[in-house]
Design an enzyme around this catalytic site. Structure first.
Site, PDB file in Angstrom:
ATOM      1  N   ASP A   1      -3.797  11.896 -11.518  1.00 24.77           N
ATOM      2  CA  ASP A   1      -4.731  10.957 -12.152  1.00 24.77           C
ATOM      3  C   ASP A   1      -4.659  11.047 -13.675  1.00 24.77           C
ATOM      4  O   ASP A   1      -5.682  11.185 -14.361  1.00 24.77           O
ATOM      5  CB  ASP A   1      -6.164  11.229 -11.678  1.00 24.77           C
ATOM      6  CG  ASP A   1      -6.260  11.452 -10.182  1.00 24.77           C
ATOM      7  OD1 ASP A   1      -5.570  10.747  -9.435  1.00 24.77           O
ATOM      8  OD2 ASP A   1      -7.020  12.350  -9.755  1.00 24.77           O
TER       9      ASP A   1
ATOM     10  N   ASN B   1     -12.984   2.308   2.446  1.00 27.70           N
ATOM     11  CA  ASN B   1     -13.358   3.413   1.569  1.00 27.70           C
ATOM     12  C   ASN B   1     -13.883   2.962   0.218  1.00 27.70           C
ATOM     13  O   ASN B   1     -14.902   3.451  -0.256  1.00 27.70           O
ATOM     14  CB  ASN B   1     -12.162   4.339   1.363  1.00 27.70           C
ATOM     15  CG  ASN B   1     -11.787   5.085   2.620  1.00 27.70           C
ATOM     16  OD1 ASN B   1     -11.348   4.475   3.587  1.00 27.70           O
ATOM     17  ND2 ASN B   1     -11.966   6.381   2.638  1.00 27.70           N
TER      18      ASN B   1
ATOM     19  N   GLU C   1      -8.687   1.747  -5.888  1.00 24.12           N
ATOM     20  CA  GLU C   1      -9.287   2.747  -6.761  1.00 24.12           C
ATOM     21  C   GLU C   1      -8.421   2.909  -8.012  1.00 24.12           C
ATOM     22  O   GLU C   1      -7.396   2.246  -8.184  1.00 24.12           O
ATOM     23  CB  GLU C   1      -9.406   4.094  -6.034  1.00 24.12           C
ATOM     24  CG  GLU C   1      -8.054   4.720  -5.671  1.00 24.12           C
ATOM     25  CD  GLU C   1      -8.176   6.046  -4.929  1.00 24.12           C
ATOM     26  OE1 GLU C   1      -9.265   6.344  -4.407  1.00 24.12           O
ATOM     27  OE2 GLU C   1      -7.167   6.781  -4.870  1.00 24.12           O
TER      28      GLU C   1
ATOM     29  N   HIS D   1      -2.478   5.934  -9.586  1.00 21.52           N
ATOM     30  CA  HIS D   1      -3.595   6.320 -10.456  1.00 21.52           C
ATOM     31  C   HIS D   1      -3.137   6.414 -11.908  1.00 21.52           C
ATOM     32  O   HIS D   1      -3.107   7.480 -12.520  1.00 21.52           O
ATOM     33  CB  HIS D   1      -4.255   7.608 -10.026  1.00 21.52           C
ATOM     34  CG  HIS D   1      -5.662   7.684 -10.522  1.00 21.52           C
ATOM     35  ND1 HIS D   1      -6.750   7.766  -9.688  1.00 21.52           N
ATOM     36  CD2 HIS D   1      -6.174   7.613 -11.791  1.00 21.52           C
ATOM     37  CE1 HIS D   1      -7.859   7.778 -10.434  1.00 21.52           C
ATOM     38  NE2 HIS D   1      -7.522   7.669 -11.703  1.00 21.52           N
TER      39      HIS D   1
ATOM     40  N   ARG E   1       1.345  16.542  -7.532  1.00 22.58           N
ATOM     41  CA  ARG E   1       1.374  15.223  -8.143  1.00 22.58           C
ATOM     42  C   ARG E   1       1.511  15.459  -9.643  1.00 22.58           C
ATOM     43  O   ARG E   1       0.612  15.985 -10.278  1.00 22.58           O
ATOM     44  CB  ARG E   1       0.102  14.442  -7.808  1.00 22.58           C
ATOM     45  CG  ARG E   1      -0.010  14.077  -6.337  1.00 22.58           C
ATOM     46  CD  ARG E   1      -1.242  13.262  -6.035  1.00 22.58           C
ATOM     47  NE  ARG E   1      -2.458  14.056  -6.140  1.00 22.58           N
ATOM     48  CZ  ARG E   1      -3.690  13.554  -6.006  1.00 22.58           C
ATOM     49  NH1 ARG E   1      -3.866  12.273  -5.804  1.00 22.58           N
ATOM     50  NH2 ARG E   1      -4.742  14.351  -6.109  1.00 22.58           N
TER      51      ARG E   1
END
Length: 323
Positions: A20, A163, A201, A265, A299
């Protein structure tokens, strides 16, 4: 080990084990970086005059999770913004790492720092960003357009299966929205948004060429994770859901040839010379994951240049690839 990819001046990966990722270039000439740490227990900051320099820059802990209560678990996706002479960090936090019917219990929070350098001074908790519902909410980002500051975020509508969807609302200050004006601008509808989970998101905003672009991430956080994009005309009423047009296909997806899996993200920044727009994102270097992908730490933060098509829309290319 990071290497500089041919045709890309930035190390790939740039920063290991930071999901992120958020890179913000300030008027002081520094790039400021933050992102989710693997333990999800604190928020760190670092800065450098160059993007590659962020990899080795000293890190400072801005804030640590509470021992118990509302901000005691799963500290996710911090972003740093500079608004009206002060620094703000937006992040998500939960009561517990446990899930209820597949959903975490995150809410969105804001920290404030009035120091010139946000790696110094005190970060003050400004509290939770309240929205229409007390439900799973995360990934708050903010931008200004024509004198109005907006918040864009992901949240679970109790009446919609899935979600999270994306919402936008005007703000009265950096930690408060006008709840009666919040509207939904996208919900998972295409197959690529519904793999594993129904997810929209991780919004990021880019204003270029008479348009406002909002990228977002979709599906589960494994190799199916990918990026979509919304766009609206800069003259449109941004609180009218009908002005936001979603690309029916994802714009950035796993590429097995370059071994970049689950890219998403993202955030946006600019090159050191100011001439290139840059995509900042995370991706893994392998496909198969043992256990819950949320707890796989690999990540990594990556950066690459964005190309622009003749119609004024961004071309992100392929993760790790050439333009």
């Amino acid at each position: 080990m990071s290497t500089v990819t041919k045709g890309n001046q930035y190390a790939n990966p740039l920063i290991l084990q930071r999901a992120d990722p958020w890179i913000y270039r300030h008027t002081d000439g520094y790039y400021y970086f933050t992102g989710s740490v693997p333990a999800y227990d604190l928020i760190e900051l670092r800065r450098s005059k160059t993007i590659n320099g962020l990899a080795e820059a000293e890190t400072v802990v801005a804030w640590r999770k509470h021992e118990t209560g509302l901000m005691s678990a799963n500290i996710w996706a911090p972003e740093i913004h500079y608004i009206d002479g002060k620094w703000y960090i937006y992040f998500a936090a939960a009561w517990t790492a446990e899930t209820n019917e597949g959903l975490f219990d995150h809410r969105m929070f804001v920290l404030e720092n009035d120091s010139e350098n946000p790696l110094e001074g005190e970060w003050v908790e400004k509290g939770q960003i309240k929205t229409k519902w007390e439900s799973f909410a995360l990934d708050a980002t903010t931008f200004e357009h024509r004198g109005v500051r907006y918040l864009v975020w992901a949240q679970k509508d109790p009446d919609i299966v899935g979600n999270s969807n994306l919402y936008i609302a005007p703000m009265t200050n950096p930690w408060t929205i006008e709840i009666d004006k919040q509207v939904m601008i996208t919900t998972p509808e295409y197959d690529w948004e519904k793999i594993g989970f129904l997810v929209n998101e991780g919004a990021a905003v880019l204003k270029r060429n008479g348009k406002i672009f909002i990228t977002f991430s979709a599906s589960a956080t494994d190799f199916n994770y990918c990026m979509g994009i919304l766009s609206a005309d800069e003259n449109a009423d941004l609180l009218d859901p009908s002005v936001w047009k979603k690309n029916p296909e994802p714009v950035f997806t796993t590429n097995e040839e370059t071994e970049h899996y689950g890219p998403g993200h993202n955030s946006f920044t600019v090159s050191e010379d100011g001439k290139e727009d840059l995509l900042v994102y995370h991706a893994r270097s392998y496909k198969d994951i043992t256990g819950d992908p949320l707890y796989d730490p690999n990540r990594h933060t990556r950066v690459q240049a964005i190309a622009w098509r003749e119609d004024g829309t961004p071309d992100f290319g392929i993760p790790g690839g050439q333009k």
